[in-house]
Design an enzyme around this catalytic site. Structure first.
Site, PDB file in Angstrom:
ATOM      1  N   CYS A 116       0.825  -1.214   0.000  1.00  0.00           N
ATOM      2  CA  CYS A 116       0.000   0.000   0.000  1.00  0.00           C
ATOM      3  C   CYS A 116       0.858   1.262   0.000  1.00  0.00           C
ATOM      4  O   CYS A 116       0.498   2.274  -0.593  1.00  0.00           O
ATOM      5  CB  CYS A 116      -0.912   0.025   1.225  1.00  0.00           C
ATOM      6  SG  CYS A 116      -1.939  -1.434   1.449  1.00  0.00           S
TER       7      CYS A 116
ATOM      8  N   ASP B  55      -2.867  -3.956   7.587  1.00  0.00           N
ATOM      9  CA  ASP B  55      -3.965  -4.766   8.126  1.00  0.00           C
ATOM     10  C   ASP B  55      -3.975  -6.154   7.493  1.00  0.00           C
ATOM     11  O   ASP B  55      -4.200  -7.159   8.167  1.00  0.00           O
ATOM     12  CB  ASP B  55      -5.310  -4.083   7.852  1.00  0.00           C
ATOM     13  CG  ASP B  55      -5.517  -2.855   8.716  1.00  0.00           C
ATOM     14  OD1 ASP B  55      -4.567  -2.460   9.412  1.00  0.00           O
ATOM     15  OD2 ASP B  55      -6.615  -2.289   8.685  1.00  0.00           O
TER      16      ASP B  55
ATOM     17  N   CYS C   9      -3.066   3.462   3.157  1.00  0.00           N
ATOM     18  CA  CYS C   9      -3.602   2.255   3.765  1.00  0.00           C
ATOM     19  C   CYS C   9      -4.710   2.634   4.744  1.00  0.00           C
ATOM     20  O   CYS C   9      -4.924   3.811   5.034  1.00  0.00           O
ATOM     21  CB  CYS C   9      -2.481   1.465   4.453  1.00  0.00           C
ATOM     22  SG  CYS C   9      -2.904  -0.266   4.771  1.00  0.00           S
ATOM     23  N   ASP C  10      -5.390   1.633   5.269  1.00  0.00           N
ATOM     24  CA  ASP C  10      -6.634   1.850   6.012  1.00  0.00           C
ATOM     25  C   ASP C  10      -6.536   2.896   7.113  1.00  0.00           C
ATOM     26  O   ASP C  10      -7.389   3.765   7.247  1.00  0.00           O
ATOM     27  CB  ASP C  10      -7.104   0.535   6.627  1.00  0.00           C
ATOM     28  CG  ASP C  10      -7.456  -0.511   5.592  1.00  0.00           C
ATOM     29  OD1 ASP C  10      -7.145  -0.298   4.406  1.00  0.00           O
ATOM     30  OD2 ASP C  10      -8.024  -1.543   5.963  1.00  0.00           O
ATOM     31  N   LYS C  11      -5.505   2.804   7.950  1.00  0.00           N
ATOM     32  CA  LYS C  11      -5.466   3.659   9.125  1.00  0.00           C
ATOM     33  C   LYS C  11      -4.701   4.953   8.905  1.00  0.00           C
ATOM     34  O   LYS C  11      -4.894   5.927   9.628  1.00  0.00           O
ATOM     35  CB  LYS C  11      -4.850   2.904  10.323  1.00  0.00           C
ATOM     36  CG  LYS C  11      -5.572   1.604  10.651  1.00  0.00           C
ATOM     37  CD  LYS C  11      -7.073   1.775  10.759  1.00  0.00           C
ATOM     38  CE  LYS C  11      -7.802   0.460  10.941  1.00  0.00           C
ATOM     39  NZ  LYS C  11      -7.632  -0.492   9.818  1.00  0.00           N
TER      40      LYS C  11
ATOM     41  N   CYS D 109      -5.430  -2.015  -1.231  1.00  0.00           N
ATOM     42  CA  CYS D 109      -6.318  -3.100  -1.665  1.00  0.00           C
ATOM     43  C   CYS D 109      -7.414  -2.578  -2.594  1.00  0.00           C
ATOM     44  O   CYS D 109      -8.026  -1.544  -2.341  1.00  0.00           O
ATOM     45  CB  CYS D 109      -6.918  -3.791  -0.456  1.00  0.00           C
ATOM     46  SG  CYS D 109      -5.679  -4.618   0.569  1.00  0.00           S
TER      47      CYS D 109
ATOM     48  N   GLU E 120      -9.721  -6.556  13.441  1.00  0.00           N
ATOM     49  CA  GLU E 120     -10.669  -6.910  12.388  1.00  0.00           C
ATOM     50  C   GLU E 120     -10.819  -8.422  12.279  1.00  0.00           C
ATOM     51  O   GLU E 120      -9.901  -9.168  12.595  1.00  0.00           O
ATOM     52  CB  GLU E 120     -10.197  -6.346  11.044  1.00  0.00           C
ATOM     53  CG  GLU E 120     -10.248  -4.837  10.983  1.00  0.00           C
ATOM     54  CD  GLU E 120      -9.768  -4.279   9.661  1.00  0.00           C
ATOM     55  OE1 GLU E 120     -10.004  -3.087   9.414  1.00  0.00           O
ATOM     56  OE2 GLU E 120      -9.144  -5.038   8.880  1.00  0.00           O
TER      57      GLU E 120
ATOM     58  N   SER F  11     -12.943  -5.976   8.307  1.00  0.00           N
ATOM     59  CA  SER F  11     -12.251  -5.356   7.185  1.00  0.00           C
ATOM     60  C   SER F  11     -13.269  -4.835   6.187  1.00  0.00           C
ATOM     61  O   SER F  11     -14.394  -5.338   6.100  1.00  0.00           O
ATOM     62  CB  SER F  11     -11.353  -6.391   6.516  1.00  0.00           C
ATOM     63  OG  SER F  11     -10.972  -5.975   5.222  1.00  0.00           O
TER      64      SER F  11
END
Length: 567
Positions: free
Chosen positions: A58, A90, A131-133, A203, A454, A480
């Site tokens: 990512c 993640d 990325c996610d966070k 992702c 998650e 997720s």
């Protein structure tokens, strides 16, 4: 330049390293060592914060993007200074104890960026995340740092290919379930694994990273196109350089995060998330960003908007397409133009272009003719939004379900209760969970985890074994953005805090009703009161980052923030 902006800029020149006062000579001396000249001290310092790291695809390319942002900021007239913060993956930590660090990393990222901006007295900020966070982390930092700022998304990964079909990381998780069910062999799983992630970028489906990138663009914190441009595209390099240039313009115009991050802007972000069928994590992250921006956003606002916004995107995890397909179809801007013209978006909200949403969208061509990634408004995938907040005697403060692609609106069954993910996963793998069951995983909330891990691994196992809509999965942890199926997360209050989920017994009848937006158990108030007498929460984790997090974090329905008491 506006009066407010000019005064702010002049004040900084007089009060920091730009001054000619002898007392500031040591400050100037240190900056000369990193390349400053006399001319540099007459220009604003612009921080370029990157979440570059080699620990995840990512973020692997973000250092190159940061260099482009630095070039843009320098060309515009600023003095750009590049610095880094952390990221975690993640996908790599999923299903392990490492997943407990994922959500806390959001606050670490936010705090570290704010710290550098504040300590170094930077005048503006470009924050780059992928990325996610680190996307919500960057946004929280922007709100708390309170200097002119822009968020840049590092971009989505291209889809992998297997047997002529697009695949992604979630395909691997679901492949494990298919292997366990006997539908594929180990050689097939290995082929899926080897082809799922072909290069740099976050992702590919409408998972948490792409969801939050779209939300940032709708919120007005990113330049138009930032959310959609793929990681390894020429457009991505152009938009990140443009962000460096644009942040200087924000500084001159005196436009600050508080001018952009309004209640109406957050409503726009929620609207776009609903239309795209975004991740359940968007609820918690947008609440946390709003908290930092001191905007009165509550979990109930999500249901209010959900009721009127249709789900339009045929995107993974429940649909056919990935973010790169949306980019080719006209991108997030094309979706926003469609929504704005239909009256779903507030066009008067200010953005980092210095123009309003409506002014930006007037320059957009719209969705491409013949595309089928985004459904027409008169033929949506679902008439209302797919993210639903459920309440009831099992979750008085609210839980979150994503019902896109789920045909089951109501599920009633016996609770199968586990106090950790591993024991629950073992039960699934050993065929001890049956059709109709309600699989409950508790003590994995923000405090109890700690870190609210998650549950993609176990939800994917259920889908891979053909139980995705035959077994309900409930947790005070998270899911997720890649999760789909009959799942409910973010149950609050969490078990660690004595929420009703802690009092649930094996075999209790549990009902999930997405139409009524209810989640309940068939246990009387009297019986619950009696069970509570014997309840004792496990001791909170006390060591290091997770210990500090466990003792300070709020429940998910308030964004799982760590500075709630300070407001």
């Amino acid at each position: 330049m506006s009066t407010e902006g000019k005064n702010k800029k002049d004040l900084r020149i007089k009060s920091n390293v730009y001054t000619e006062s002898d007392v500031k000579a040591p400050n100037r001396a240190m900056l000369r060592a990193v390349g400053f000249t006399d001319e540099s001290f007459t220009k604003p310092q612009i921080g370029i914060a990157s979440t570059w790291a080699e620990v995840t695809p990512c973020n692997i390319h973000l250092n190159d993007l940061a260099v482009e942002a630095k070039s843009g900021a320098g060309a515009a007239g600023g003095v750009p200074l590049q610095f880094n913060t952390i990221t975690v993956s993640d996908g790599i930590s999923m299903g392990t104890q490492g997943m407990r660090y994922s959500l806390p990393s959001r606050d670490l990222i936010a705090d570290s960026i704010e710290t550098v901006v504040g300590a170094e007295n930077l005048d503006a900020l470009v924050a780059i995340g992928a990325c996610d966070k680190n996307i919500p982390g960057c946004a929280i930092a922007i709100a708390n740092a309170d200097v002119p700022a822009i968020f840049v998304y590092g971009g989505t990964i291209a889809p992998g290919q297997h047997r002529g079909k697009d695949i992604d990381l979630v395909s691997v998780f679901e492949g494990v379930g298919k292997l366990n069910a006997g539908d594929i062999d180990e050689a097939e799983l290995n082929q899926i694994e080897c082809n799922a992630c072909p290069g740099a970028g976050a992702c590919g489906g409408m998972y948490t990273a792409n969801t939050m990138a779209a939300a940032m663009e709708a919120l007005g914190l990113s330049l138009p196109g930032s959310a959609s441009n793929p990681a390894e595209s020429e457009d991505k390099y152009k938009d990140v350089k443009a962000a460096g240039e644009a942040v200087y313009n924000l500084l001159e115009a005196g436009i600050y995060p508080k001018d952009i991050m309004t209640k109406e802007a957050f409503e726009n972000a929620i609207t776009v998330v609903m239309a795209l069928g975004g991740s359940t994590n968007a609820t918690m992250h947008l609440l946390a960003i709003a908290h930092a921006a001191e905007v009165d956003l509550t979990i109930d606002d999500f249901n209010r908007i959900q009721e009127k916004v249709p789900h339009l995107a045929d995107l993974k995890p429940s649909g056919r397409y990935v973010m790169q397909d949306l980019y080719k179809a006209g991108g997030v801007q094309g979706v926003m133009k469609m929504l704005h013209e239909a009256g779903y978006l507030n066009g008067e909200c200010m953005t980092v272009t210095g123009k309003t949403i409506a002014e930006n969208l007037a320059q957009v061509e719209g969705l491409k003719a013949g595309q089928d990634v985004i459904m027409p408004l008169d033929a949506p995938k679902r008439a209302d939004g797919p993210l639903i907040v459920l309440k009831g005697n099992l979750s008085p403060s609210g839980a979150v379900a994503k019902v896109s692609g789920v045909k089951v609106a109501r599920h009633e069954g016996p609770a199968r209760v586990f106090n950790n993910e591993k024991d629950a996963s073992d039960a699934v793998l050993n065929n001890k969970i049956n059709e109709g069951d309600v699989l409950v995983i508790r003590y994995v909330g923000p405090k109890g985890g700690p870190g609210m891990p998650e549950m993609l691994s176990i939800s994917s196992l259920l889908v891979g074994k053909g139980l995705g809509e035959k077994v309900a999965l409930l947790t005070d942890g998270r899911f997720s953005g890649g999760t789909h199926g009959l799942v409910v997360g973010h149950i609050a209050p969490e078990a660690q805090s004595g929420g009703p989920i802690a009092l649930l017994h094996e075999g209790d009848l549990v009902t999930i009703d997405s139409t009524k937006k209810e989640i309940s158990c068939a246990v009387s108030e009297e019986e619950m009161s009696e069970r509570r007498k014997g309840f004792s929460a496990p001791p909170l984790y006390r060591k290091g980052v997770l210990g500090k997090y466990a003792h300070n974090v709020t429940c998910a329905s308030k964004g799982a923030v760590t500075d709630y008491l300070s407001r």
